[in-house]
Design a protein around this motif. Structure first.
Motif, PDB file in Angstrom:
ATOM      1  N   SER A   5      -2.869   2.171   7.742  1.00 53.64           N
ATOM      2  CA  SER A   5      -3.255   1.352   6.598  1.00 53.64           C
ATOM      3  C   SER A   5      -3.945   2.219   5.538  1.00 53.64           C
ATOM      4  O   SER A   5      -4.567   3.243   5.857  1.00 53.64           O
TER       5      SER A   5
ATOM      6  N   LEU B 220     -10.474   8.443   6.000  1.00 56.39           N
ATOM      7  CA  LEU B 220     -10.362   9.744   6.664  1.00 56.39           C
ATOM      8  C   LEU B 220     -10.128  10.867   5.652  1.00 56.39           C
ATOM      9  O   LEU B 220     -10.675  11.960   5.772  1.00 56.39           O
TER      10      LEU B 220
ATOM     11  N   ARG C 150      -4.240 -10.505  12.910  1.00 58.38           N
ATOM     12  CA  ARG C 150      -4.297  -9.793  11.628  1.00 58.38           C
ATOM     13  C   ARG C 150      -3.258 -10.339  10.649  1.00 58.38           C
ATOM     14  O   ARG C 150      -3.555 -10.563   9.477  1.00 58.38           O
TER      15      ARG C 150
END
Ligand code: NAP
Length: 682
Positions: free
Chosen positions: A232, A239, A344
């Motif tokens: 995603s 990151l 989700r």
């Protein structure tokens, strides 16, 4: 309970504790527990750098390519094992085919790509750059493997393809990998890594696996490493912007989610083959892998006047798609990969429902064949309709990573382009049209925002690879919201794992470094003639200086007769006014043929055949009376594997053919490709 292990520094290791229990997506049975707690990530990266990297860098591109081919064959033989376990991810046979055989296909594709690289551990790129008048100083570019590790962090939806599409590329480049699949489906990646390890085909240290959460896996990366992330956008951005990643300029390739679109051309009215293709392709993108594909069509852009027709046709098709346990006859759509995904996707759908209406499917009321709906991770296909895409904009922001898509109307091309743009960058867009002018307008006005564009019509449909499939030798990735990354892409992709370095020096020095002859380097006279030498005996730079030949009118006329090429400049001396020619000019192909007549040593010997000519140029007109000779130089050598035991051991030798005239100027230049026997065959 069964443990899903990590493969670290040559050993299978179970992490401490239990991070997650993985469940079968169809029946809810537990598959195993996984954990990466307590793993030594620094040790892992060092092991890859100190053991895997040096072993891979010793190998040439040709050897690494053959290694990938051997691995692909090995895994193909065992593919049914992977299919059996892949069913637990909720996949149908077709879904699994994309993951398993699509992934292995990448290994084959990159194995073949070795032929576009030299027979060296590093590569030479592009053309020589002249840097001096006298020719004693030139520039070139080389690409050397990075001395680090490729750390691949992958999404849950392609546990096999996700790994193989990436390691095929870094292994060909000569860089080891650490793979971290999503722990939701890492049990399937683990099975494949076990098969890879058992095969013994990859050198130690070239592949390690973290099956668990892997938090901290990129804490120790440096500028020689490459991080690739697929998942995603939110996790990816987190990151990518970690302070040490930014501070150390660590290459970070981000492949995120995207709101891909497909547009129906205005010409593709109901009743046309293109209309049917559009419906079929859209249905497939909603249901294949239960919509869990980063490339799936999320926005269906339709001429306003055909909205009703598309809605009805698509609804009918979705109605026919039986959902349930894929092992049961007739089931066409499986489950999401895990129950947590149901929650989700549901949340995303509920959010979309605030602005748009569901015209097909129901969150709670749907049928499941051959399975218990409450145990599996099933989710009904959902088709939305949003008649106001310029003001109700959640559809351009929320990716429901399941069988969910939205119909959007457009009035004219300008609106269609604006709607695709509202996705802010995506992996792929398609247009279904039989009108090539329309296809061109759409492509040129939307390409800046898309990594790939598929133009589908009846003429290519039968062989089309489809909207959803990234192809191994084409770039995969997209700008903006899609992450701005690029992976695969053939030779381009391999270069992501290499350092490009400009080198400057004397042509002889550059020849020795690149192992490709550079003009201006030494040309010692070959003795004996190069056609009398075996592959191993030939040295780059060795040159045959041929006899001379004076070109005559008879040569030109005879060549015209033999070839049938009677172009006026060769045959009609009265026609030359207003051309660049002063006299009857010799055919360029005559010069090349005559060059062969001069450089060939005809007796049977180690040269097996000539199989092509590359980069041929006719650089100066040659008239009757000119005297030409050839410098015939070993340019490059590429080792070749034997196809079978009784195959002749041979290699490819490229020769530079430099034909010059009495002034010393080059008149024609080309590279010819030959196959030359090795010594042990004589
Ligand atoms: P995700 O939640 O972003 O996770 C992606 C990967 O990152 C997983 O392996 C995850 O591990 C790992 N991860 C998360 N936080 C981490 C951290 N702090 N350190 C190291 N690793 C970390 O995405 P997902 O739900 O697995 O995948 C679905 C998404 O991927 C969709 O949005 C889809 O569009 C996108 N996708 C994109 C492409 C593409 O090529 N562009 C391809 C496939 C999927 P765990 O799962 O173990 O937590």
């Amino acid at each position: 309970m069964n443990k899903i292990s990590n493969y670290i520094q040559g050993n299978w290791i179970d992490g401490d504790g239990e991070e997650l229990t993985a469940y079968n997506a169809i029946n809810g049975d537990a598959i195993g527990v996984v954990s990466s707690e307590g793993l030594d990530y620094k040790g892992m990266l060092d092991y890859a750098r100190n053991v895997g990297g040096p072993a891979l860098r010793k190998m040439t591109f040709q050897e690494r390519g053959r290694m990938l081919k051997a691995l692909a064959l090995h895994l193909t033989e065992r593919k049914e094992k992977f299919y059996a376990l892949s069913a637990a991810t909720g996949a149908t046979r077709v879904d699994s085919w994309i993951d398993i055989e699509g992934g292995i296909g990448n290994l084959f594709a990159y194995a073949s790509l070795r032929k576009q690289f030299p027979d060296l551990p590093y590569a030479v790129e592009g053309d020589v750059v002249p840097l001096s008048k006298g020719g004693s100083f030139i520039g070139h570019h080389i690409l050397v493997p990075k001395r680090g590790v490729a750390v691949h962090i992958n999404a849950f939806n392609f546990p096999i393809w996700g790994m193989l599409e990436k390691i095929a590329v870094n292994l060909l480049a000569g860089v080891p990998a650490v793979v971290k699949p999503s722990e939701l489906t890492s049990y399937l990646t683990e099975l494949m890594v076990r098969e890879i390890v058992e095969s013994g085909i990859l050198p130690a240290g070239s592949l390690q696996l973290v099956s668990g959460l892997g938090r901290g896996i990129i804490d120790h990366v440096t500028n020689q490493d490459v991080v690739t992330f697929t998942g995603s956008a939110a996790t990816g951005m987190k990151l990518k912007t970690l302070p040490h990643i930014v501070a150390n300029s660590v290459p970070f390739n981000l492949e995120a989610d995207s709101l891909n679109a497909s547009m129906l051309g205005e010409d593709a009215a109901p009743g046309t083959p293109e209309f049917d293709l559009f419906i079929k392709a859209t249905r497939a993108e909603i249901t294949v892998k239960a919509g869990q594909k980063c490339t799936a069509i999320r926005r269906i852009i339709v001429p306003e006047k055909y909205m009703e027709d598309v809605q009805i046709a698509l609804g009918k098709q979705l109605q026919k798609t039986v959902m349930g346990d894929p092992s049961v006859e007739g089931v066409r759509m499986g489950a999401l990969a895990a129950k947590v995904q149901v929650e989700r996707v549901r949340k995303s759908v509920e959010s979309l429902m605030e602005e748009q209406e569901i015209v097909y499917g129901n969150l709670d009321d749907f049928e499941v064949t051959g399975a218990d709906k409450s145990k599996g991770a099933f989710f009904s296909p959902i088709l939305f309709r949003n008649d106001d895409p310029f003001t109700k904009t959640k559809v351009h922001e929320i990716e429901a990573f399941g069988p969910v898509s939205t119909l959007l109307p457009y009035k004219d091309m300008d609106e269609a382009i604006r709607i695709t743009e509202m996705g802010r960058g995506s992996l792929v867009t398609s247009i279904v049209t039989a009108d090539d002018a329309l296809a061109k307008e759409f492509t040129l006005n939307t390409a800046h925002l898309h990594g790939r564009i598929l133009i589908l019509n009846e003429r290519c449909a039968k062989e089309s690879t489809g909207h959803g499939s990234p192809m191994p030798l084409l770039s995969h990735g997209g700008p903006g919201r899609a992450g701005g990354g690029e992976e695969m892409g053939g030779v381009r992709g391999v270069k992501h794992y290499m350092q490009r370095t400009a080198i400057q020096g004397h042509p002889e020095t550059i020849t020795r470094i690149t192992e490709q002859f550079q003009v201006g380097a030494d040309q010692p006279e070959a003795n004996p003639h190069v056609f009398r030498q075996h592959f191993e005996e030939l040295r780059v730079g060795d040159t045959v200086f041929t006899h001379k030949h004076t070109v005559t009118d008879a040569d030109i006329v005879n060549f015209a007769n033999v070839s049938g090429d009677n172009f006026y400049a060769h045959m009609d001396v009265t026609s030359l006014e207003g051309t660049i020619f002063e006299q009857r000019v010799a055919h360029g192909y005559f010069l090349l043929s005559k060059a062969a007549g001069l450089f060939v040593d005809p007796k049977k010997g180690p040269v097996l055949l000539n199989y092509g000519v590359e980069q041929a140029r006719f650089t100066k007109p040659v008239y009757s009376g000119a005297t030409v000779g050839v410098r015939f130089t070993v340019k490059e050598k590429i080792d070749q594997e034997k196809r079978s035991e009784d195959d002749i051991a041979k290699g490819i030798v490229k020769f530079l053919v430099d034909m010059y005239d009495e002034t010393g100027e080059t008149v024609a230049i080309a590279t010819i490709l030959t196959m030359v026997k090795k010594l042990d065959q004589s």
